[in-house]
Every structure is written in structure tokens, then in C-alpha cells.
Scaffold this active site. Structure first.
Site, PDB file in Angstrom:
ATOM      1  N   LYS A  57       0.838  -1.119   0.002  1.00 51.97           N
ATOM      2  CA  LYS A  57       0.002   0.035  -0.036  1.00 51.97           C
ATOM      3  C   LYS A  57       1.027   1.262  -0.021  1.00 51.97           C
ATOM      4  O   LYS A  57       0.609   2.171  -0.916  1.00 51.97           O
ATOM      5  CB  LYS A  57      -0.844  -0.017   1.333  1.00 51.97           C
ATOM      6  CG  LYS A  57      -1.828  -1.346   1.498  1.00 51.97           C
ATOM      7  CD  LYS A  57      -2.858  -1.225   2.365  1.00 51.97           C
ATOM      8  CE  LYS A  57      -2.035  -1.363   3.958  1.00 51.97           C
ATOM      9  NZ  LYS A  57      -1.357  -2.782   4.026  1.00 51.97           N
ATOM     10  N   ARG A  90      10.389   0.244  11.539  1.00 52.03           N
ATOM     11  CA  ARG A  90       9.056   0.480  12.489  1.00 52.03           C
ATOM     12  C   ARG A  90       9.294  -0.402  13.567  1.00 52.03           C
ATOM     13  O   ARG A  90       9.796  -1.653  13.595  1.00 52.03           O
ATOM     14  CB  ARG A  90       7.656   0.227  11.743  1.00 52.03           C
ATOM     15  CG  ARG A  90       7.722   1.587  10.945  1.00 52.03           C
ATOM     16  CD  ARG A  90       6.335   1.361   9.916  1.00 52.03           C
ATOM     17  NE  ARG A  90       5.194   0.483  10.431  1.00 52.03           N
ATOM     18  CZ  ARG A  90       4.285   0.180   9.767  1.00 52.03           C
ATOM     19  NH1 ARG A  90       3.930   0.896   8.571  1.00 52.03           N
ATOM     20  NH2 ARG A  90       3.426  -0.604  10.147  1.00 52.03           N
ATOM     21  N   ARG A  99     -10.568  -0.224   8.591  1.00 53.89           N
ATOM     22  CA  ARG A  99      -9.882  -1.429   8.777  1.00 53.89           C
ATOM     23  C   ARG A  99     -11.007  -2.436   9.669  1.00 53.89           C
ATOM     24  O   ARG A  99     -10.532  -3.304  10.033  1.00 53.89           O
ATOM     25  CB  ARG A  99      -8.787  -1.128   9.619  1.00 53.89           C
ATOM     26  CG  ARG A  99      -7.556  -1.599   9.259  1.00 53.89           C
ATOM     27  CD  ARG A  99      -6.380  -1.018  10.131  1.00 53.89           C
ATOM     28  NE  ARG A  99      -5.156  -1.878   9.858  1.00 53.89           N
ATOM     29  CZ  ARG A  99      -4.086  -1.116   9.242  1.00 53.89           C
ATOM     30  NH1 ARG A  99      -4.283   0.055   8.917  1.00 53.89           N
ATOM     31  NH2 ARG A  99      -2.845  -1.874   9.584  1.00 53.89           N
ATOM     32  N   ARG A 142      -0.798  -8.682  13.655  1.00 55.80           N
ATOM     33  CA  ARG A 142      -1.481  -7.718  12.609  1.00 55.80           C
ATOM     34  C   ARG A 142      -2.117  -8.614  11.591  1.00 55.80           C
ATOM     35  O   ARG A 142      -3.075  -8.190  11.054  1.00 55.80           O
ATOM     36  CB  ARG A 142       0.053  -7.059  12.048  1.00 55.80           C
ATOM     37  CG  ARG A 142       0.393  -5.949  13.010  1.00 55.80           C
ATOM     38  CD  ARG A 142       1.865  -5.475  12.498  1.00 55.80           C
ATOM     39  NE  ARG A 142       1.830  -4.536  11.421  1.00 55.80           N
ATOM     40  CZ  ARG A 142       3.106  -4.451  10.747  1.00 55.80           C
ATOM     41  NH1 ARG A 142       4.054  -4.824  11.210  1.00 55.80           N
ATOM     42  NH2 ARG A 142       2.975  -3.788   9.818  1.00 55.80           N
ATOM     43  N   ARG A 202      11.752  -4.356   5.652  1.00 59.07           N
ATOM     44  CA  ARG A 202      11.345  -3.143   5.317  1.00 59.07           C
ATOM     45  C   ARG A 202      12.274  -1.866   6.109  1.00 59.07           C
ATOM     46  O   ARG A 202      12.363  -1.993   7.292  1.00 59.07           O
ATOM     47  CB  ARG A 202       9.791  -2.721   5.461  1.00 59.07           C
ATOM     48  CG  ARG A 202       9.603  -1.412   5.376  1.00 59.07           C
ATOM     49  CD  ARG A 202       8.261  -1.146   5.469  1.00 59.07           C
ATOM     50  NE  ARG A 202       7.294  -1.477   6.428  1.00 59.07           N
ATOM     51  CZ  ARG A 202       5.882  -1.614   6.435  1.00 59.07           C
ATOM     52  NH1 ARG A 202       5.231  -1.132   5.409  1.00 59.07           N
ATOM     53  NH2 ARG A 202       5.224  -1.815   7.647  1.00 59.07           N
TER      54      ARG A 202
HETATM   55  P1  AP5 Z   1       4.876  -1.457   2.152  1.00 60.65           P
HETATM   56  O1  AP5 Z   1       4.313  -0.886   0.945  1.00 60.65           O
HETATM   57  O2  AP5 Z   1       5.631  -0.858   3.104  1.00 60.65           O
HETATM   58  O3  AP5 Z   1       3.778  -2.198   2.929  1.00 60.65           O
HETATM   59  P2  AP5 Z   1       2.146  -1.638   3.340  1.00 60.65           P
HETATM   60  O4  AP5 Z   1       0.975  -2.481   2.489  1.00 60.65           O
HETATM   61  O5  AP5 Z   1       2.115  -0.168   3.335  1.00 60.65           O
HETATM   62  O6  AP5 Z   1       2.146  -2.296   4.727  1.00 60.65           O
HETATM   63  P3  AP5 Z   1       2.084  -1.597   6.007  1.00 60.65           P
HETATM   64  O7  AP5 Z   1       2.987  -2.636   7.205  1.00 60.65           O
HETATM   65  O8  AP5 Z   1       2.418  -0.298   6.133  1.00 60.65           O
HETATM   66  O9  AP5 Z   1       0.530  -1.658   6.325  1.00 60.65           O
HETATM   67  P4  AP5 Z   1      -0.025  -2.077   7.834  1.00 60.65           P
HETATM   68  O10 AP5 Z   1      -1.291  -1.898   7.396  1.00 60.65           O
HETATM   69  O11 AP5 Z   1       0.263  -3.024   8.818  1.00 60.65           O
HETATM   70  O12 AP5 Z   1       0.478  -0.707   8.672  1.00 60.65           O
HETATM   71  P5  AP5 Z   1      -0.138   0.567   8.985  1.00 60.65           P
HETATM   72  O13 AP5 Z   1       1.034   1.556   8.949  1.00 60.65           O
HETATM   73  O14 AP5 Z   1      -1.332   1.008   8.149  1.00 60.65           O
HETATM   74  O15 AP5 Z   1       5.676  -2.822   1.680  1.00 60.65           O
HETATM   75  C1  AP5 Z   1       6.314  -3.595   2.640  1.00 60.65           C
HETATM   76  C2  AP5 Z   1       7.654  -4.236   2.354  1.00 60.65           C
HETATM   77  O16 AP5 Z   1       7.569  -4.731   1.166  1.00 60.65           O
HETATM   78  C3  AP5 Z   1       8.477  -2.683   1.696  1.00 60.65           C
HETATM   79  O17 AP5 Z   1       9.509  -3.129   2.092  1.00 60.65           O
HETATM   80  C4  AP5 Z   1       8.389  -2.840   0.115  1.00 60.65           C
HETATM   81  O18 AP5 Z   1       9.718  -2.453  -0.367  1.00 60.65           O
HETATM   82  C5  AP5 Z   1       8.202  -4.420  -0.043  1.00 60.65           C
HETATM   83  N1  AP5 Z   1       7.412  -4.542  -1.196  1.00 60.65           N
HETATM   84  C6  AP5 Z   1       6.250  -3.801  -1.658  1.00 60.65           C
HETATM   85  N2  AP5 Z   1       5.725  -4.380  -2.744  1.00 60.65           N
HETATM   86  C7  AP5 Z   1       6.747  -5.382  -3.102  1.00 60.65           C
HETATM   87  C8  AP5 Z   1       6.498  -6.545  -4.241  1.00 60.65           C
HETATM   88  N3  AP5 Z   1       5.606  -6.273  -5.125  1.00 60.65           N
HETATM   89  N4  AP5 Z   1       7.562  -7.113  -4.148  1.00 60.65           N
HETATM   90  C9  AP5 Z   1       8.636  -7.314  -3.196  1.00 60.65           C
HETATM   91  N5  AP5 Z   1       8.524  -6.537  -2.353  1.00 60.65           N
HETATM   92  C10 AP5 Z   1       7.419  -5.618  -1.989  1.00 60.65           C
HETATM   93  O19 AP5 Z   1      -0.851   0.403  10.572  1.00 60.65           O
HETATM   94  C11 AP5 Z   1       0.208   0.137  11.616  1.00 60.65           C
HETATM   95  C12 AP5 Z   1      -0.636  -0.078  12.795  1.00 60.65           C
HETATM   96  O20 AP5 Z   1      -1.405   1.373  13.139  1.00 60.65           O
HETATM   97  C13 AP5 Z   1      -1.747  -1.036  12.894  1.00 60.65           C
HETATM   98  O21 AP5 Z   1      -1.063  -2.231  13.329  1.00 60.65           O
HETATM   99  C14 AP5 Z   1      -2.821  -0.526  13.848  1.00 60.65           C
HETATM  100  O22 AP5 Z   1      -2.292  -0.598  15.118  1.00 60.65           O
HETATM  101  C15 AP5 Z   1      -2.817   1.052  13.450  1.00 60.65           C
HETATM  102  N6  AP5 Z   1      -3.724   1.519  12.640  1.00 60.65           N
HETATM  103  C16 AP5 Z   1      -3.761   1.972  11.577  1.00 60.65           C
HETATM  104  N7  AP5 Z   1      -4.770   2.136  10.806  1.00 60.65           N
HETATM  105  C17 AP5 Z   1      -5.703   1.822  11.575  1.00 60.65           C
HETATM  106  C18 AP5 Z   1      -7.102   1.651  11.620  1.00 60.65           C
HETATM  107  N8  AP5 Z   1      -7.761   2.472  10.448  1.00 60.65           N
HETATM  108  N9  AP5 Z   1      -7.737   1.281  12.559  1.00 60.65           N
HETATM  109  C19 AP5 Z   1      -7.379   0.972  13.739  1.00 60.65           C
HETATM  110  N10 AP5 Z   1      -6.012   0.757  13.823  1.00 60.65           N
HETATM  111  C20 AP5 Z   1      -5.043   1.129  12.697  1.00 60.65           C
END
Ligand code: AP5
Length: 268
Positions: free
Chosen positions: A54, A210, A129, A221, A168
Site C-alpha cells: 500500500k 518500524r 480497517r 497484525r 522494510r
Molecule cells: P509496504 O508498501 O511498505 O507495505 P504496506 O502495505 O504499506 O504495509 P504496512 O505494514 O504499512 O501496512 P499496515 O497496514 O500493517 O501498517 P499501518 O501503518 O497501516 O511494503 C512492505 C515492504 O515490502 C516494503 O519494504 C516494500 O519495499 C516491499 N514490497 C512492496 N511491494 C513489493 C513487491 N511487489 N515485491 C517485493 N517487495 C515488495 O498500520 C500500523 C498500525 O497502526 C496497525 O497495526 C494498527 O495498530 C494501527 N492502525 C492503522 N490504521 C488503523 C485503523 N484504520 N484502525 C485501527 N488501527 C489502525
């Protein structure tokens, strides 16, 4: 006598005035509706498990559609760093890989979408979410006659995600996402990854890892994702959800996301 004349005149004028006002009102209403349709914001949800890509692909959508990315994870991490009340309430849940309460995240988004840079639309990354968040979002948008235009679901098997998450590194200020193996920064040049060798391509600043990017936290997660987040897809249904196989190389994934965001978003 004069009263009857006045009354007659008043009645006649009243009818004419009423018709005129009704005509004007309906014309004004049509004009307002047309204007609103024309200005309808592009509202895209970027959906997928942790590590699906994402954050990797959002900047390209931002550039393409000229609308901002609203990542609740980034906003919450900023609140934690700033030590705000929201940050303090969210920190424990985030470190444990659990979800923060619906009220906190919906409150953050409700404020953010009112800002001027969201005037033409926005990309929701990591939100909604839960089905409750989705319903609260829908109610909020409906208030202005709006709705989510498209949900782009990035599909990646759980088994692939550990390597992605544990490798990452991110640029804190911009949210740009790198990977030691799959998307190394120019600075790495085959050296072992460290704050000295992992630098942001654009700013040259050091990247960071992170605190929730551990194999242990990923278990929670993923469990939260499957139990609480996947049902959001049913909520939006097949008409709005576009599935993208994100277990391929990044350019191939982008080709599909590009196609999924190339449509007349005004016709929602
Ligand atoms: P990357 O693009 O960084 O992954 P992402 O999908 O953005 O994953 P996140 O870990 O950021 O999502 P998340 O939903 O867990 O975290 P968030 O910050 O929202 O890619 C990951 C890695 O893979 C990178 O190194 C990239 O280079 C590599 N990659 C990407 N595509 C690739 C490919 N095709 N091939 C190979 N490698 C690839 O949430 C964090 C926390 O915040 C949650 O756990 C929760 O506690 C809280 N939170 C956030 N939003 C909410 C909500 N709406 N409600 C409740 N709690 C929430």
C-alpha cells in the site's frame, strides 16, 4: 373595497411569484446538483494486509490523480512521536500489532478530509480497517452526497509477508518505503543494511525500521487483518472492489493499480 383589490392583486402576484420562486429553486437546485456532481471528490481505498505494498504504490497514485494519501498508520505514528493524547492512547495497541479504537481513527480521518488539499479527493491507506469504520466513513461521506469510488485490494499470501515486513526500512518524513532486498535505496550498494547505509533516495536522510515490523508483531497484525479487516471487502461488494495480485514484481503490480485507477471516478 381597497382590501379586496389589494388581496386580488396580492393573490395574482403571489401565484406568479410562487411559480417564479419554484422555477428558480428547481433551476438553482439542478445547477447546484450539477456543480456537486462535477466536483465530486475521488475517494479511493488502498486495501491489503501488512506489507502488501500500500505504502509502496500510494505515491504513484498520488502523482497520477493529484490527490493526497491519508495513511492512518503514518498519522498515528506521528501522534505517538508528538506525544499527543491520541498518540498515547494508540501506542500500546500499535506496538502489540492490534487495532487502535474505531473512534480514534475515524476522528483523525474526519478532521483530515476537511482540509483543503482533499478538495479533489483522497487515497485512504490502511482505513477503513473494520466494518464499523467503513460504516462510519460511509455516513460521513453521505452527508455531502459522496461515497467511496473504488477499493483496490492488494492480494499477497501471508507466507510472503514476513520477509517483506522484516526487510522494510522507511523514510519517516515522507513515508517512502524501501526493502533491503526487493527495493534497496541507491545508498545501500551491496553493504550490510544500517542507518549509515540505508538513506532516502530523494532527501539523503537516514531510513528507519518500524517498532512493529517484527515477526512476532506481524502474527497479531495478520490475525487482526483476517478477522476484522477482510469483512470490509464484503461491505463494499464486488462493484467497488478491484482485486490486484500483489505477489509479483512491483512494476507488474503497478500496471494493475494504474488500470484500476484509470476510470471516470466522477461517475460513482
Ligand atoms: P509496504 O508498501 O511498505 O507495505 P504496506 O502495505 O504499506 O504495509 P504496512 O505494514 O504499512 O501496512 P499496515 O497496514 O500493517 O501498517 P499501518 O501503518 O497501516 O511494503 C512492505 C515492504 O515490502 C516494503 O519494504 C516494500 O519495499 C516491499 N514490497 C512492496 N511491494 C513489493 C513487491 N511487489 N515485491 C517485493 N517487495 C515488495 O498500520 C500500523 C498500525 O497502526 C496497525 O497495526 C494498527 O495498530 C494501527 N492502525 C492503522 N490504521 C488503523 C485503523 N484504520 N484502525 C485501527 N488501527 C489502525
Amino acid at each position: 373595497m381597497s382590501l379586496r383589490v389589494v388581496t386580488g392583486v396580492t393573490v395574482g402576484a403571489g401565484v406568479a411569484l410562487g411559480a417564479y420562486v419554484a422555477f428558480n429553486n428547481s433551476a438553482a437546485a439542478r445547477k447546484a446538483e450539477k456543480k456537486k456532481r462535477k466536483e465530486k471528490r475521488k475517494i479511493v481505498v488502498l486495501f491489503g494486509p501488512p506489507g502488501a505494498g500500500k505504502g509502496t504504490h500510494a505515491p504513484a497514485i498520488v502523482q497520477k490523480l493529484a490527490i493526497p494519501q491519508l495513511a492512518t498508520g503514518d498519522m498515528l505514528r506521528a501522534a505517538v512521536s508528538a506525544g499527543t493524547a491520541v498518540g498515547m492512547a494508540a501506542k500500546a495497541a500499535m506496538d502489540a500489532g492490534a487495532l487502535v479504537t474505531d473512534e480514534i481513527v475515524v476522528g483523525i480521518i474526519a478532521d483530515r478530509v476537511k482540509e483543503t488539499d482533499c478538495g479533489k479527493g483522497f487515497i485512504l491507506d490502511g482505513f477503513p480497517r473494520t466494518v464499523k469504520q467503513a460504516k462510519m466513513l460511509d455516513d460521513m461521506l453521505l452527508h455531502d452526497g459522496e461515497s467511496v469510488a473504488r477499493v483496490i485490494e492488494l492480494q499477497v499470501p501471508d507466507a510472503v509477508l514476513t520477509e517483506r515486513i522484516c526487510g522494510r526500512w522507511v523514510h519517516k518524513a515522507s513515508g517512502r518505503s524501501y526493502h533491503v532486498k526487493f527495493n534497496p535505496p541507491k545508498s545501500l550498494q551491496g553493504s550490510p543494511p544500517s542507518v549509515d547505509t540505508m538513506k532516502d533516495d530523494e532527501s539523503g536522510e537516514s531510513l528507519m525500521q518500524r517498532s512493529d515490523d517484527t515477526a512476532e508483531a506481524l502474527v497479531s497484525r495478520l490475525s487482526a487483518y483476517h478477522a476484522q479487516t477482510v469483512p470490509v471487502l464484503t461491505h463494499y461488494g464486488a462493484k467497488k472492489v478491484v482485486q490486484v495480485d500483489a505477489n509479483r514484481d512491483m512494476p507488474a503490480v503497478w500496471t494493475d493499480i494504474d488500470a484500476a485507477t484509470t476510470f471516470d471516478l466522477m461517475r460513482q
